[in-house]
Enzyme design. Structure first.
Site, PDB file in Angstrom:
ATOM      1  N   GLN A  35     -28.033 -14.695  11.236  1.00  0.00           N
ATOM      2  CA  GLN A  35     -27.441 -13.759  10.279  1.00  0.00           C
ATOM      3  C   GLN A  35     -26.912 -14.421   9.011  1.00  0.00           C
ATOM      4  OE1 GLN A  35     -25.188 -11.920  13.808  1.00  0.00           O
ATOM      5  NE2 GLN A  35     -25.456 -10.192  12.443  1.00  0.00           N
ATOM      6  N   HIS A 142     -27.457 -16.836  20.617  1.00  0.00           N
ATOM      7  CA  HIS A 142     -27.035 -15.538  20.091  1.00  0.00           C
ATOM      8  C   HIS A 142     -28.291 -14.748  19.688  1.00  0.00           C
ATOM      9  CE1 HIS A 142     -23.586 -13.249  17.963  1.00  0.00           C
ATOM     10  NE2 HIS A 142     -24.669 -12.524  17.755  1.00  0.00           N
ATOM     11  N   ASN A 186     -24.590 -14.396  24.147  1.00  0.00           N
ATOM     12  CA  ASN A 186     -23.916 -13.293  23.470  1.00  0.00           C
ATOM     13  C   ASN A 186     -24.525 -11.963  23.907  1.00  0.00           C
ATOM     14  OD1 ASN A 186     -22.221 -12.193  21.154  1.00  0.00           O
ATOM     15  ND2 ASN A 186     -24.254 -11.457  20.535  1.00  0.00           N
ATOM     16  N   GLU A 187     -23.708 -11.078  24.432  1.00  0.00           N
ATOM     17  CA  GLU A 187     -24.061  -9.675  24.678  1.00  0.00           C
ATOM     18  C   GLU A 187     -25.438  -9.420  25.304  1.00  0.00           C
ATOM     19  OE1 GLU A 187     -23.810  -7.681  20.902  1.00  0.00           O
ATOM     20  OE2 GLU A 187     -21.632  -7.622  20.951  1.00  0.00           O
ATOM     21  N   TYR A 323     -15.952  -3.077  19.438  1.00  0.00           N
ATOM     22  CA  TYR A 323     -16.012  -2.335  18.175  1.00  0.00           C
ATOM     23  C   TYR A 323     -15.509  -0.909  18.369  1.00  0.00           C
ATOM     24  CZ  TYR A 323     -18.634  -6.206  16.236  1.00  0.00           C
ATOM     25  OH  TYR A 323     -18.994  -7.452  15.793  1.00  0.00           O
ATOM     26  N   GLU A 379     -15.472 -10.792  18.856  1.00  0.00           N
ATOM     27  CA  GLU A 379     -15.923  -9.983  17.714  1.00  0.00           C
ATOM     28  C   GLU A 379     -15.114  -8.694  17.677  1.00  0.00           C
ATOM     29  OE1 GLU A 379     -20.138  -9.094  17.411  1.00  0.00           O
ATOM     30  OE2 GLU A 379     -20.656 -11.119  18.079  1.00  0.00           O
ATOM     31  N   TRP A 427     -15.315 -10.078  13.288  1.00  0.00           N
ATOM     32  CA  TRP A 427     -16.708 -10.026  12.826  1.00  0.00           C
ATOM     33  C   TRP A 427     -16.713  -9.218  11.548  1.00  0.00           C
ATOM     34  CZ3 TRP A 427     -21.053 -12.495  14.366  1.00  0.00           C
ATOM     35  CH2 TRP A 427     -22.188 -12.206  13.579  1.00  0.00           C
ATOM     36  N   GLU A 434     -27.478  -7.990   9.076  1.00  0.00           N
ATOM     37  CA  GLU A 434     -27.068  -7.258  10.283  1.00  0.00           C
ATOM     38  C   GLU A 434     -28.259  -6.817  11.138  1.00  0.00           C
ATOM     39  OE1 GLU A 434     -24.880  -6.532  12.402  1.00  0.00           O
ATOM     40  OE2 GLU A 434     -23.350  -7.690  11.361  1.00  0.00           O
ATOM     41  N   TRP A 435     -29.032  -7.777  11.626  1.00  0.00           N
ATOM     42  CA  TRP A 435     -30.154  -7.508  12.533  1.00  0.00           C
ATOM     43  C   TRP A 435     -31.026  -6.352  12.027  1.00  0.00           C
ATOM     44  CZ3 TRP A 435     -30.291 -11.835  15.054  1.00  0.00           C
ATOM     45  CH2 TRP A 435     -29.120 -12.444  15.474  1.00  0.00           C
TER      46      TRP A 435
HETATM   47  C1  FCB Z   1     -22.843  -7.481  17.644  1.00  0.00           C
HETATM   48  C2  FCB Z   1     -23.561  -8.802  17.423  1.00  0.00           C
HETATM   49  C3  FCB Z   1     -23.203  -9.471  16.107  1.00  0.00           C
HETATM   50  C4  FCB Z   1     -23.075  -8.476  14.981  1.00  0.00           C
HETATM   51  C5  FCB Z   1     -22.204  -7.315  15.370  1.00  0.00           C
HETATM   52  C6  FCB Z   1     -21.979  -6.299  14.279  1.00  0.00           C
HETATM   53  O1  FCB Z   1     -23.559  -6.734  18.574  1.00  0.00           O
HETATM   54  O2  FCB Z   1     -23.208  -9.709  18.452  1.00  0.00           O
HETATM   55  O3  FCB Z   1     -24.164 -10.467  15.873  1.00  0.00           O
HETATM   56  O4  FCB Z   1     -24.318  -8.067  14.546  1.00  0.00           O
HETATM   57  O5  FCB Z   1     -22.730  -6.683  16.500  1.00  0.00           O
END
Ligand code: FCB
Length: 474
Positions: A35, A142, A186-187, A323, A379, A427, A434-435
């Site tokens: 990113q 990640h 990560n996630e 989030y 995050e 974050w 953003e992906w």
């Molecule tokens: C999460 C990701 C991070 C970022 C946030 C907004 O899912 O881990 O890389 O994109 O969302």
């Protein structure tokens, strides 16, 4: 006999020494390699999955209608650039920086020769951060990995577990003494059940439900790889800690009075959170989730040995990305993380409804149901299209500021009530790629002009600076 006063004085002195030694609360910001780094062909870097998806598949074309890539991103691989960014970190007052390593830089073809140039780069970056009084929190993986491995099936290939182990060993052997905080993954939920599902939809391969469920084997493989690398780290008796990062999304019913909504929320909660928390902390998948998975993917049968191995190699800490809660309606009976918003008056944030009390609830749950593990918020943050604009050279973002303040308040309340919380990172430090949303979603405390790479701290940067000052020794 020692007199009472002297004894009390001694106690105080011992207490003081202990307090000095205690690791300070970590206040930080977070990024991930793809990113922010850019420089996608520098220093012998190989092509990564995301290089491939953005440049060749056109993933952002599919999601936002425009081709965008991380080829340049915000140029943070460049030392001249990152040194300026470290100056901003110092100004912000943080003592931790969460970042990720790029597998395709370190082992460009996934499994073969190690690229010394990349290792030297990271070594220098770590030294630069440490010299600035900033502790690197290093995510080994990640979302991204060498594209050649994707061509071999990625996590769908049983060998991936060994490829990852080999890569993680290179990292730990090289940096294990310098780095005190590693993160294996990560996630996994977001990687397998959200992002990959979008790709599937684009290629129209499998019906949605079937696809979700076939992903479980991949997630399971990641959990085993996680346990293997944790074991390796512990066997090496290094003096730091290693953990994993999960997205935690407590599920709330759309309408509290509707039984169907409540039931669906309970079910989603198991699928989103229990599915990863239970194996990690209890060595088993929740039965409800396994039964539900069996419907779609009868071949998924984790062995008793695998589960015992995962349960026996617990992370030293859990990183949580929070989030927003998932708000769930009765009809959502399959795996389907959605951030619906049931408050029509609310200004829409980029990351779903703003409900900081759910962060507190989740933290308390970790304390009460999962043995109070060491936790760090890895995050937390948001963005509102309406306020991320430069007016007269300034970015006023009161909604982001309010979001961060309220989440910090709830997090510190949980800490006061006994949650083993040792840090909080926003974050993100900078607006970035953003992906699947490319550059259309800004989540940074620092505004980045993507054409010139100019950085401008937003109002929230200065507010977070104040929060850190006020809570420095929390
Ligand atoms: C999460 C990701 C991070 C970022 C946030 C907004 O899912 O881990 O890389 O994109 O969302």
């Amino acid at each position: 006999m020692m007199n009472k006063k002297l004894f009390l004085l001694l106690c105080l002195a011992v207490h003081f020494v202990h307090a000095q030694k205690k690791q300070p609360f970590l206040w930080g910001v977070a990024t991930a390699a793809y990113q922010v780094d850019g420089n996608y062909q520098v220093d012998g870097k190989g092509e990564s999955k995301w290089d491939f998806l953005t440049n060749k598949v056109g993933i952002t074309q599919f999601t936002i209608g425009e081709k965008q890539t991380g080829n340049v991103a915000i140029n943070m691989y460049d030392r001249k650039q990152y040194l300026k960014d470290i100056e901003l970190m110092k100004e912000l007052g943080i003592n931790a920086y969460r970042m990720s390593l790029d597998w395709s830089r370190i082992i460009p073809d996934g499994v073969g020769a190690v690229n010394e140039k990349a290792l030297a780069h990271y070594d220098q970056l770590f030294d630069d951060l440490l010299a600035a009084g900033i502790e690197p929190l290093v995510t080994i993986y990640h979302f991204d990995y060498p594209a050649v491995l994707l061509q071999k099936g990625g996590w769908g290939n049983p060998e991936m577990e060994n490829w990852y182990y080999n890569y993680a060993s290179v990292v730990i052997n090289r940096f294990g003494k310098k780095i005190k905080n590693f993160i294996t993954f990560n996630e996994p939920y977001i990687e397998f059940f959200l992002v990959e599902n979008m790709l599937n939809a684009q290629n129209n391969k499998l019906p949605e439900k079937e696809y979700y469920m076939s992903q479980m084997q991949k997630a399971h493989r990641q959990l085993i790889a996680n346990a293997r690398v944790i074991k390796l780290y512990h066997d090496l008796k290094l003096k730091g800690q290693i953990g994993i990062v999960l997205n935690v999304n407590p599920a709330a019913p759309w309408d509290e009075k509707k039984v169907a909504d409540q039931k669906a929320a309970d079910f989603q909660d198991v699928l989103i959170n229990g599915l990863f928390l239970d194996p990690l902390y209890k060595g088993k998948y929740p039965k409800v989730a396994l039964d539900s998975l069996a419907k779609y993917n009868p071949s998924f049968k984790p062995s008793t040995e695998e589960m015992a191995f995962i349960g026996a190699n617990k992370p030293d800490f859990l990183g949580i990305n929070f989030y927003a809660p998932a708000i769930v309606k009765g009809e959502d009976s399959a795996m389907s993380l959605k951030w619906l918003d049931n408050n029509p008056d609310e200004v829409k944030s980029n990351v779903g409804p703003v409900r900081p009390e759910y962060l507190y609830k989740m933290l308390m749950r970790l304390k009460n149901d999962y043995g109070n593990p060491r936790v760090i918020i890895t995050e937390n943050g948001t963005g509102f299209v309406s306020e991320d604009v430069k007016v007269n050279g300034k970015i006023n973002d009161p909604l982001r500021t309010d979001y961060i303040k309220r989440h910090v308040e709830w997090a510190l309340k949980a800490k006061k009530e006994g949650v083993n919380l040792f840090g909080y990172t926003v974050w993100s430090g900078w607006d970035n790629f953003e992906w699947v949303s490319g550059y259309t979603k800004r989540l940074g405390l620092i505004y980045v002009d993507f054409a010139t790479q100019e950085r401008t701290p937003k109002q929230s940067f200065y507010e977070y600076q104040k929060i850190i000052k006020e809570n420095r020794s929390f």
